[in-house]
Design an enzyme around this catalytic site. Structure first.
Site, PDB file in Angstrom:
ATOM      1  N   CYS A 142     -22.271   9.772  64.736  1.00 29.22           N
ATOM      2  CA  CYS A 142     -23.039   8.937  65.658  1.00 29.22           C
ATOM      3  C   CYS A 142     -22.310   8.710  66.981  1.00 29.22           C
ATOM      4  O   CYS A 142     -22.124   9.652  67.750  1.00 29.22           O
ATOM      5  CB  CYS A 142     -23.430   7.627  64.979  1.00 29.22           C
ATOM      6  SG  CYS A 142     -24.824   6.792  65.806  1.00 29.22           S
ATOM      7  N   HIS A 234     -26.718   8.794  60.536  1.00 29.49           N
ATOM      8  CA  HIS A 234     -25.935   8.025  59.570  1.00 29.49           C
ATOM      9  C   HIS A 234     -26.312   8.411  58.140  1.00 29.49           C
ATOM     10  O   HIS A 234     -26.942   7.618  57.418  1.00 29.49           O
ATOM     11  CB  HIS A 234     -26.157   6.525  59.774  1.00 29.49           C
ATOM     12  CG  HIS A 234     -25.486   5.967  60.984  1.00 29.49           C
ATOM     13  ND1 HIS A 234     -24.138   5.708  61.032  1.00 29.49           N
ATOM     14  CD2 HIS A 234     -25.985   5.641  62.195  1.00 29.49           C
ATOM     15  CE1 HIS A 234     -23.822   5.216  62.229  1.00 29.49           C
ATOM     16  NE2 HIS A 234     -24.925   5.171  62.950  1.00 29.49           N
ATOM     17  N   GLU A 236     -24.598   8.308  55.672  1.00 30.29           N
ATOM     18  CA  GLU A 236     -23.878   7.442  54.730  1.00 30.29           C
ATOM     19  C   GLU A 236     -24.590   6.111  54.491  1.00 30.29           C
ATOM     20  O   GLU A 236     -24.202   5.358  53.580  1.00 30.29           O
ATOM     21  CB  GLU A 236     -22.457   7.175  55.251  1.00 30.29           C
ATOM     22  CG  GLU A 236     -22.339   6.149  56.372  1.00 30.29           C
ATOM     23  CD  GLU A 236     -22.717   6.675  57.752  1.00 30.29           C
ATOM     24  OE1 GLU A 236     -22.633   5.904  58.730  1.00 30.29           O
ATOM     25  OE2 GLU A 236     -23.083   7.861  57.866  1.00 30.29           O
TER      26      GLU A 236
END
Length: 304
Positions: A142, A234, A236
């Site tokens: 990011c 993202h 995660e």
């Protein structure tokens, strides 16, 4: 094989409760193998939450991984206890002599600041230059992906009027690249950013764009030598992370847009849909296997 983390790190109990195989230092010293050395430069304000998210994705591999948590800002973040930082994090100066098989640099909530106005920007530049000689493959997430594009290629991101927030479909552009192995032709991933870099800018920098879409632009790009990976979203994120960000911004009267493709019928009163976690895990597994393990030297001191 497991990831190896300090026995008192809060992530250990969280991941163990999820039946994820992790081991502490005492058990790891009895393993007669050469583990991968992976550093995590965690720039997110809630360090513990981000640790759990990333360690969870690193765990789905037969490789044993030693983890170093790294910091470049001596000031304790307001959302993480100072004792946690002092106990589990290494100052960059304490590990810069080491070489790593892999490095993950997280995003940061700094989208509206010019890079030169970020208080730790000089240190960030130092780390990025250091990684080119001390790390086999670095994954920038990011904000860090955009920061690396600016530092290495002079490409500055534009700022969107509205935040790109939601879970977006992406297409695989290069299905034969090892990082995309096993991906469905179309898959989903969360985004939460104001910054945007045009696809042409990645191409002009000589990077491979492996996945993306018209709506979000480039999602995954990589250098030809596999030593730099740029992920603009993202993968995660936990199921509730975008919801927490949305409600935080509502409480702060920031008038945020509802994250798209996240709640059923884009209705924030409903439980979010989770459509990205399998591909997020696959991305990290492929990175560790094909961009790190398969190409890293057995003797890390020979890494150049």
């Amino acid at each position: 094989m497991p990831i190896r983390i300090p026995g008192e790190l809060p992530a250990l109990s969280v991941l163990s409760d999820e039946n994820i195989f992790v081991m502490d230092d005492q058990r790891a010293i009895h393993q007669d193998i050469r583990p991968l050395e992976v550093g995590i430069l965690n720039l997110m304000p809630n360090k513990i939450e981000t640790e759990v998210q990333i360690l969870r994705l690193l765990s789905n591999t037969p490789l044993q991984i030693n983890i170093d948590l790294i910091r470049i800002d001596s000031q304790a973040p307001k959302n993480t206890p100072a004792a946690h930082m002092d106990t589990f994090y290494h100052q960059f100066e304490d590990i810069e002599h080491k070489k790593y098989d892999g490095l993950i640099v997280t995003g940061a909530p700094l989208a509206l600041l010019d890079y030169e106005d970020v208080k730790y920007w000089p240190k960030m530049q130092q780390v990025m230059d250091w990684a080119k000689k001390h790390v086999q493959s670095t994954m920038f997430l990011c904000w860090a992906a955009h920061a690396a594009m600016y530092h290495f290629f002079g490409v500055n991101r534009a700022l969107r009027e509205d935040k790109l927030s939601g879970v977006y479909p992406h297409d695989v552009y290069q299905p034969t690249d090892e990082l995309m192995r096993g991906f469905d032709g179309r898959f989903f991933a969360p985004h939460s950013r104001f910054g945007h870099i045009a696809v042409q800018d990645y191409q002009n920098a000589g990077l491979n764009i492996l996945a993306g879409s018209e709506e979000v632009g480039a999602y995954i790009a990589a250098s030809h030598d596999k030593r730099m990976v740029f992920v603009t979203g993202h993968p995660e994120y936990d199921p509730e992370t975008l919801d927490q960000e949305y409600r935080r911004d509502l409480a702060a009267d920031l008038n945020p847009a509802i994250p798209l493709h996240y709640y059923p019928d884009d209705d924030p009163t409903q439980t979010p849909l989770v459509t990205w976690r399998a591909h997020g895990t696959l991305l990290y597994t492929n990175w560790l296997n094909y961009y790190v393990y398969q190409v890293t030297p057995f003797d890390l001191t020979t890494l150049a």
